[in-house]
Motif scaffolding. Structure first.
Motif, mmCIF file in Angstrom:
data_model
loop_
_atom_site.group_PDB
_atom_site.id
_atom_site.type_symbol
_atom_site.label_atom_id
_atom_site.label_comp_id
_atom_site.label_asym_id
_atom_site.label_seq_id
_atom_site.Cartn_x
_atom_site.Cartn_y
_atom_site.Cartn_z
ATOM 1 N N ALA A 188 47.127 5.419 39.001
ATOM 2 C CA ALA A 188 48.515 5.655 38.599
ATOM 3 C C ALA A 188 49.449 5.169 39.702
ATOM 4 O O ALA A 188 49.083 5.154 40.872
ATOM 5 N N ASP A 213 54.200 10.024 36.692
ATOM 6 C CA ASP A 213 53.458 8.883 37.233
ATOM 7 C C ASP A 213 52.696 8.205 36.096
ATOM 8 O O ASP A 213 52.260 8.826 35.143
ATOM 9 N N SER A 214 52.565 6.873 36.212
ATOM 10 C CA SER A 214 51.876 6.142 35.151
ATOM 11 C C SER A 214 50.671 5.403 35.675
ATOM 12 O O SER A 214 50.563 5.082 36.803
ATOM 13 N N GLU A 259 57.981 1.126 39.916
ATOM 14 C CA GLU A 259 56.603 1.613 39.927
ATOM 15 C C GLU A 259 56.019 1.174 41.264
ATOM 16 O O GLU A 259 56.080 -0.007 41.602
ATOM 17 N N TRP A 315 52.807 1.621 44.271
ATOM 18 C CA TRP A 315 51.520 2.081 44.806
ATOM 19 C C TRP A 315 51.394 1.442 46.176
ATOM 20 O O TRP A 315 51.505 0.223 46.299
#
Length: 187
Positions: free
Chosen positions: A170, A186-187, A154, A156
């Motif tokens: 997300a 995407d979470s 994950e 960012w």
């Protein structure tokens, strides 16, 4: 909120949305850059009794597999939890890039002489004076290596444009598929 704060927020969002990158290669490159730049990260393990996090000093990830190695005592709580589940998270954060990487990993304990020698940092002699050959005694715990191999990421990263929609809410998600990485929702 002040007018200046609202203005700054709009500018950051506008630039982030315009620069957004989503290709798996871009996401993976951002993850590797953050992971390779950090001296420390968090190792998180989960057991039926709860979640435990601790700061560790990993070796930089290996090219290709992204495997990360850490040294620890075979008597540590992290080793017991990894033996129980075979999984752990590594969490990297880099303020100056507004970046965060969460690596979902399989974890295995390496207790062979070659692995202990290869994955031992000289500064760790402060903890294991006899080096990677340290054999456990009541006063001096032994030394083992934990290999953590990411199977999902994950990411960012504001600086590198890894800013999926909705902006700031997300993370880009990748999952290992053999030798390649593919996008997840995407979470």
């Amino acid at each position: 909120m002040s007018a200046l704060g609202r203005w700054a927020g709009r500018i950051i969002r506008s630039v982030g949305v315009r620069r957004a990158r989503a290709a798996p290669a871009d996401v993976l490159a951002a993850a590797v850059a953050v992971m390779r730049a950090k001296k420390y990260c968090l190792l998180v393990t989960t057991t039926p009794a709860g979640t435990n996090a601790r700061v560790v000093q990993p070796f930089r990830p290996r090219r290709g597999s992204l495997a990360v190695h850490i040294g620890t005592s075979p008597r540590s709580r992290k080793v017991a939890e990894i033996r129980e589940t075979g999984n752990a998270l590594l969490v990297y954060e880099r303020d100056r890039d507004a970046a965060c990487v969460v690596a979902h990993c399989t974890a295995e304990i390496l207790d062979d002489e070659r692995g202990r020698e290869r994955w031992f940092m000289p500064t760790w002699r402060a903890f294991w004076p006899d080096g990677p050959e340290t054999v456990g005694t009541p006063d001096q715990p032994g030394f083992v290596v934990v290999r953590l191999t990411p199977y999902a990421l994950e990411v960012w990263d504001g600086r590198r444009g890894i800013t999926p929609r909705p902006f700031g809410l997300a993370s880009a998600r990748l999952e290992r598929d053999g030798d390649h990485w593919r996008h997840l929702a995407d979470s």
